[in-house]
Design a protein around this motif. Structure first.
Motif, PDB file in Angstrom:
ATOM      1  N   ASP A  11       0.866  -1.490   0.184  1.00  0.00           N
ATOM      2  CA  ASP A  11       0.658  -0.308  -0.141  1.00  0.00           C
ATOM      3  C   ASP A  11       0.432   1.180   0.028  1.00  0.00           C
ATOM      4  O   ASP A  11       2.236   0.977   0.159  1.00  0.00           O
ATOM      5  CB  ASP A  11      -0.359   0.406   1.113  1.00  0.00           C
ATOM      6  CG  ASP A  11      -0.601  -0.119   2.069  1.00  0.00           C
ATOM      7  OD1 ASP A  11      -0.764  -0.163   3.763  1.00  0.00           O
ATOM      8  OD2 ASP A  11       0.952   0.305   2.462  1.00  0.00           O
ATOM      9  N   MET A  12       0.659   2.454   0.099  1.00  0.00           N
ATOM     10  CA  MET A  12       1.193   3.549  -0.180  1.00  0.00           C
ATOM     11  C   MET A  12       1.950   4.638   1.361  1.00  0.00           C
ATOM     12  O   MET A  12       2.734   4.456   1.603  1.00  0.00           O
ATOM     13  CB  MET A  12      -0.183   4.317  -0.178  1.00  0.00           C
ATOM     14  CG  MET A  12      -0.880   4.498  -1.308  1.00  0.00           C
ATOM     15  SD  MET A  12       0.653   4.816  -2.584  1.00  0.00           S
ATOM     16  CE  MET A  12       1.245   6.768  -2.308  1.00  0.00           C
ATOM     17  N   GLY A  13       1.332   2.934   2.248  1.00  0.00           N
ATOM     18  CA  GLY A  13       2.281   3.487   3.404  1.00  0.00           C
ATOM     19  C   GLY A  13       3.546   2.496   3.366  1.00  0.00           C
ATOM     20  O   GLY A  13       4.200   2.210   4.096  1.00  0.00           O
ATOM     21  N   GLY A  14       3.977   1.582   2.630  1.00  0.00           N
ATOM     22  CA  GLY A  14       4.743   0.951   2.429  1.00  0.00           C
ATOM     23  C   GLY A  14       4.674  -0.515   3.407  1.00  0.00           C
ATOM     24  O   GLY A  14       5.550  -1.467   2.973  1.00  0.00           O
ATOM     25  N   GLN A  32      -0.200   2.503  -9.789  1.00  0.00           N
ATOM     26  CA  GLN A  32       0.586   2.061  -8.203  1.00  0.00           C
ATOM     27  C   GLN A  32       1.768   1.276  -8.679  1.00  0.00           C
ATOM     28  O   GLN A  32       2.633   1.559  -7.509  1.00  0.00           O
ATOM     29  CB  GLN A  32      -0.317   0.407  -8.210  1.00  0.00           C
ATOM     30  CG  GLN A  32      -0.804   0.251  -7.290  1.00  0.00           C
ATOM     31  CD  GLN A  32      -0.924   1.141  -5.628  1.00  0.00           C
ATOM     32  OE1 GLN A  32      -2.123   2.062  -6.171  1.00  0.00           O
ATOM     33  NE2 GLN A  32      -0.207   0.713  -4.905  1.00  0.00           N
ATOM     34  N   ALA A  35       3.741   4.433  -7.898  1.00  0.00           N
ATOM     35  CA  ALA A  35       3.725   4.674  -6.414  1.00  0.00           C
ATOM     36  C   ALA A  35       4.289   3.487  -5.695  1.00  0.00           C
ATOM     37  O   ALA A  35       5.194   4.103  -4.777  1.00  0.00           O
ATOM     38  CB  ALA A  35       2.113   5.168  -6.042  1.00  0.00           C
ATOM     39  N   ASN A  36       4.146   2.676  -5.402  1.00  0.00           N
ATOM     40  CA  ASN A  36       5.678   1.271  -4.465  1.00  0.00           C
ATOM     41  C   ASN A  36       5.921   1.901  -4.974  1.00  0.00           C
ATOM     42  O   ASN A  36       6.945   1.458  -3.591  1.00  0.00           O
ATOM     43  CB  ASN A  36       4.380  -0.204  -5.125  1.00  0.00           C
ATOM     44  CG  ASN A  36       2.783  -0.460  -4.738  1.00  0.00           C
ATOM     45  OD1 ASN A  36       2.568   0.451  -4.490  1.00  0.00           O
ATOM     46  ND2 ASN A  36       2.532  -0.997  -5.764  1.00  0.00           N
ATOM     47  N   VAL A  39       7.952   4.838  -3.042  1.00  0.00           N
ATOM     48  CA  VAL A  39       7.346   5.386  -1.627  1.00  0.00           C
ATOM     49  C   VAL A  39       8.908   4.095  -1.038  1.00  0.00           C
ATOM     50  O   VAL A  39       9.647   3.876  -0.474  1.00  0.00           O
ATOM     51  CB  VAL A  39       5.812   4.307  -1.287  1.00  0.00           C
ATOM     52  CG1 VAL A  39       6.535   3.681   0.741  1.00  0.00           C
ATOM     53  CG2 VAL A  39       4.934   5.202  -1.706  1.00  0.00           C
ATOM     54  N   ALA A  40       9.008   3.034  -1.938  1.00  0.00           N
ATOM     55  CA  ALA A  40      10.186   2.200  -1.513  1.00  0.00           C
ATOM     56  C   ALA A  40      11.532   2.803  -1.797  1.00  0.00           C
ATOM     57  O   ALA A  40      12.619   3.221  -0.108  1.00  0.00           O
ATOM     58  CB  ALA A  40      10.262   0.935  -2.195  1.00  0.00           C
ATOM     59  N   TYR A  42      12.031   6.547  -0.812  1.00  0.00           N
ATOM     60  CA  TYR A  42      11.808   7.581  -0.540  1.00  0.00           C
ATOM     61  C   TYR A  42      11.802   7.019   1.615  1.00  0.00           C
ATOM     62  O   TYR A  42      13.245   7.286   1.555  1.00  0.00           O
ATOM     63  CB  TYR A  42      10.129   8.142  -0.262  1.00  0.00           C
ATOM     64  CG  TYR A  42      10.167   8.684   0.998  1.00  0.00           C
ATOM     65  CD1 TYR A  42      10.763  10.686   0.601  1.00  0.00           C
ATOM     66  CD2 TYR A  42       9.935   8.959   2.021  1.00  0.00           C
ATOM     67  CE1 TYR A  42      10.363  11.110   1.392  1.00  0.00           C
ATOM     68  CE2 TYR A  42       9.852   9.639   3.142  1.00  0.00           C
ATOM     69  CZ  TYR A  42      10.600  10.975   2.639  1.00  0.00           C
ATOM     70  OH  TYR A  42       9.713  12.235   3.680  1.00  0.00           O
ATOM     71  N   LYS A  43      11.614   5.447   1.426  1.00  0.00           N
ATOM     72  CA  LYS A  43      11.951   4.996   2.470  1.00  0.00           C
ATOM     73  C   LYS A  43      13.612   4.517   2.758  1.00  0.00           C
ATOM     74  O   LYS A  43      14.132   4.698   4.115  1.00  0.00           O
ATOM     75  CB  LYS A  43      11.236   3.852   2.887  1.00  0.00           C
ATOM     76  CG  LYS A  43       9.594   3.963   2.732  1.00  0.00           C
ATOM     77  CD  LYS A  43       9.124   2.650   3.237  1.00  0.00           C
ATOM     78  CE  LYS A  43       7.877   3.177   3.606  1.00  0.00           C
ATOM     79  NZ  LYS A  43       7.425   3.227   5.037  1.00  0.00           N
TER      80      LYS A  43
END
Length: 224
Positions: A11-14, A32, A35-36, A39-40, A42-43
């Protein structure tokens, strides 16, 4: 014909979820997936890298003309940011020393709770981290820079640039690791990392001197 599949989605929260069922997994849209991936990515980045990317973007845009020149309209903001940045190293050093003292005072409790934080574990971790960071990393850095120079990707006539790149290869682990662990509330990991890094800094006084002498000879003789 129905079959068994294992699906994985994020999901968007990782958060990653796995599913087991019959049939075909539902296709994930291209947006999607992008976006994934964002997010990955960015983490993975830590705060210094994020700040460096922001500075790189601002430096190549007209915003830099409002901040960098001495007579710029937003120069006071730039001066304030530089003052905050100058305080980072002393604060990081104090944080590292504080976590080391906390680790020293609580080492008996930590050793009883987790074998990984015992004295034997710390000695072994210090040896391997220092070996790869202070000895293997400079050797690999010299080989990589030599390969880049032979491929024409580095200006070999710029001796200062080559020396700076070589010096970066033999530097010890940055203190950001301890600060990031402390911010995330991982106190045991923070104490463990602080003790390893302090020992690594003491050992680096010898390795940096040796490799700096070697690097000066390499740059002056034009080996790289």
């Amino acid at each position: 014909m129905p079959g068994v599949f294992v699906g994985m989605d994020a999901d968007m929260g990782g958060n990653v979820a796995f599913g087991l069922g019959n049939g075909n997994p539902e296709p994930v849209g291209i947006f999607q997936k992008c976006a994934n991936a964002v997010v990955a990515f960015y983490k993975v980045l830590n705060m210094p890298i994020k700040c460096g990317l922001v500075a790189l973007v601002l430096g190549y845009t007209p915003v830099a003309q409002l901040l960098v020149p001495k007579d710029a309209a937003l120069r006071p903001i730039m001066d304030g940011l530089e003052s905050l940045g100058a305080a980072f190293s002393p604060c990081a050093t104090l944080g590292l020393a504080g976590r080391f003292m906390a680790s020293y005072m609580q080492r008996n409790e930590e050793a009883a709770d987790s074998p990984s934080t015992s004295e034997e574990g710390i000695v072994a971790a210090t040896f391997w981290v220092s070996f790869f960071k202070l000895i293997v990393s400079p050797i690999v850095g010299v080989l990589m820079l030599q390969g880049f120079a032979m491929a024409g990707l580095l200006p070999v006539n710029n001796m200062l640039l080559m020396l700076v790149l070589l010096i970066e290869c033999c530097m010890p682990t940055a203190q950001n690791l301890v600060l990031l662990l402390q911010v995330q509330g991982q106190m045991k990991a923070t104490n463990f990392a602080a003790r390893i890094m302090l020992s690594q800094y003491l050992l680096s006084t010898v390795t940096i001197t040796v490799f700096l002498t070697i690097f000066l000879n390499i740059v002056i003789n034009g080996v790289v």
